[in-house]
Design an enzyme around this catalytic site. Sequence first.
Site, PDB file in Angstrom:
ATOM      1  N   ARG A   5       0.833  -1.205   0.000  1.00  0.00           N
ATOM      2  CA  ARG A   5       0.000   0.000   0.000  1.00  0.00           C
ATOM      3  C   ARG A   5       0.867   1.255   0.000  1.00  0.00           C
ATOM      4  NH1 ARG A   5      -2.854  -3.830  -0.507  1.00  0.00           N
ATOM      5  NH2 ARG A   5      -2.343  -3.288  -2.628  1.00  0.00           N
TER       6      ARG A   5
ATOM      7  N   SER B 196      15.878  14.778   0.182  1.00  0.00           N
ATOM      8  CA  SER B 196      16.899  13.853   0.642  1.00  0.00           C
ATOM      9  C   SER B 196      16.271  12.673   1.369  1.00  0.00           C
ATOM     10  CB  SER B 196      17.866  14.564   1.598  1.00  0.00           C
ATOM     11  OG  SER B 196      18.796  13.632   2.131  1.00  0.00           O
TER      12      SER B 196
ATOM     13  N   GLU C 270       1.948   1.741  -3.368  1.00  0.00           N
ATOM     14  CA  GLU C 270       0.815   2.229  -4.138  1.00  0.00           C
ATOM     15  C   GLU C 270       0.621   3.733  -3.920  1.00  0.00           C
ATOM     16  OE1 GLU C 270      -3.850   1.049  -4.885  1.00  0.00           O
ATOM     17  OE2 GLU C 270      -2.963   0.609  -2.934  1.00  0.00           O
TER      18      GLU C 270
END
Length: 159
Positions: A94, A120, A97
Amino acid sequence: MTPMNNADYLTRLEHADELEALKAAKKASGLTYEQLAELIGVNKVWLASVFEGQQYVPEEYTVKLAEALKISPSATAFLNSHPYKGNTDPILYRLHEVIDTYGPAIKDIIHEQGGNAIMSAIDFGLDVDVTEDAEGNHRVIIKFDGKLLPYAKKGKYPW
């Protein structure tokens, strides 16, 4: 040494027994990641990642961790090697995603507000909390705090 195969890489079998022993010591201590992190002077999310075999841990912290868990420093010494990293968990899918879906928008906003720069992942902070909203739903709050790194303009353009 034969390189790790993909299954070993993804499940981090290289130190599976040591990680299980470390988790058992944490459970026996009764300490949360937040409490343990405070005791040794590190971030709770980073520390939780250590217990999953995902971080290199400098020796000074392997010693502090052993002291906090009341175990031998030899039981945490393996953390001082650089791990193979991977993801096999639905929560991690997830998170990928989220980055796949919102990453381009995040990138656009970073460039819009910060100019020709990146975030960074070395000079970086991370925190996670689970809270309850006004309707009683539990919400996950993730905060990334990365230093804005403008691209260097050394030499002739385009560099």
